[in-house]
Scaffold this motif. Structure first.
Motif, PDB file in Angstrom:
ATOM      1  N   ASP A  12       0.824  -1.212   0.000  1.00  0.00           N
ATOM      2  CA  ASP A  12       0.000   0.000   0.000  1.00  0.00           C
ATOM      3  C   ASP A  12       0.857   1.261   0.000  1.00  0.00           C
ATOM      4  N   ARG A  17      -1.158   4.386  -1.505  1.00  0.00           N
ATOM      5  CA  ARG A  17      -2.445   4.337  -0.792  1.00  0.00           C
ATOM      6  C   ARG A  17      -2.294   4.676   0.684  1.00  0.00           C
ATOM      7  N   VAL A  18      -1.101   4.471   1.229  1.00  0.00           N
ATOM      8  CA  VAL A  18      -0.795   4.832   2.620  1.00  0.00           C
ATOM      9  C   VAL A  18       0.399   5.765   2.558  1.00  0.00           C
ATOM     10  N   THR A  19       0.277   6.941   3.189  1.00  0.00           N
ATOM     11  CA  THR A  19       1.329   7.943   3.073  1.00  0.00           C
ATOM     12  C   THR A  19       1.992   8.303   4.397  1.00  0.00           C
ATOM     13  N   ILE A  20       1.699   7.575   5.447  1.00  0.00           N
ATOM     14  CA  ILE A  20       2.298   7.844   6.747  1.00  0.00           C
ATOM     15  C   ILE A  20       3.810   7.598   6.676  1.00  0.00           C
ATOM     16  N   THR A  31      -0.340  -1.153  14.237  1.00  0.00           N
ATOM     17  CA  THR A  31      -1.661  -1.567  13.759  1.00  0.00           C
ATOM     18  C   THR A  31      -2.149  -2.822  14.474  1.00  0.00           C
ATOM     19  N   ARG A  56     -12.473   3.114  12.500  1.00  0.00           N
ATOM     20  CA  ARG A  56     -12.224   4.558  12.421  1.00  0.00           C
ATOM     21  C   ARG A  56     -10.799   4.897  12.826  1.00  0.00           C
ATOM     22  N   ARG A  59      -8.408   3.682  10.070  1.00  0.00           N
ATOM     23  CA  ARG A  59      -8.497   4.546   8.884  1.00  0.00           C
ATOM     24  C   ARG A  59      -7.720   5.832   9.104  1.00  0.00           C
ATOM     25  N   ALA A  60      -7.847   6.406  10.299  1.00  0.00           N
ATOM     26  CA  ALA A  60      -7.123   7.648  10.594  1.00  0.00           C
ATOM     27  C   ALA A  60      -5.616   7.423  10.594  1.00  0.00           C
ATOM     28  N   LEU A  62      -3.945   5.008   8.973  1.00  0.00           N
ATOM     29  CA  LEU A  62      -3.426   4.519   7.692  1.00  0.00           C
ATOM     30  C   LEU A  62      -3.708   5.480   6.536  1.00  0.00           C
ATOM     31  N   ARG A  63      -3.736   6.740   6.783  1.00  0.00           N
ATOM     32  CA  ARG A  63      -3.929   7.735   5.721  1.00  0.00           C
ATOM     33  C   ARG A  63      -2.694   7.869   4.899  1.00  0.00           C
TER      34      ARG A  63
END
Length: 63
Positions: A12, A17-20, A31, A56, A59-60, A62-63
């Motif tokens: 990802d 798709r994941v930018t952390i 996680t 929730r 999701r927060a 894995l932004r």
């Protein structure tokens, strides 16, 4: 478990798709621990598990 999650996260991250800004292994560990805390909510706090809250939070993260 963390190795499997790290593999998914690496894919990802590579796809954007994941930018952390964490390494896949670091993010996988966090996680998995978050998921464990929600699974074991009854033993930790006496409350009922809340899958929606778990989703929730993840999701927060894995932004």
């Amino acid at each position: 478990m963390t190795d499997k999650v790290a593999g998914f996260l690496a894919e990802d991250i590579a796809a954007g798709r994941v930018t952390i800004e964490l390494e896949p292994g670091e993010l996988a560990y966090a996680t998995v621990r978050i998921v464990e805390s929600f699974v074991h909510t009854p033993a930790i706090t006496g409350g009922a598990p809340d899958p929606g809250q778990n989703a929730r939070v993840l999701r927060a993260l894995l932004r």
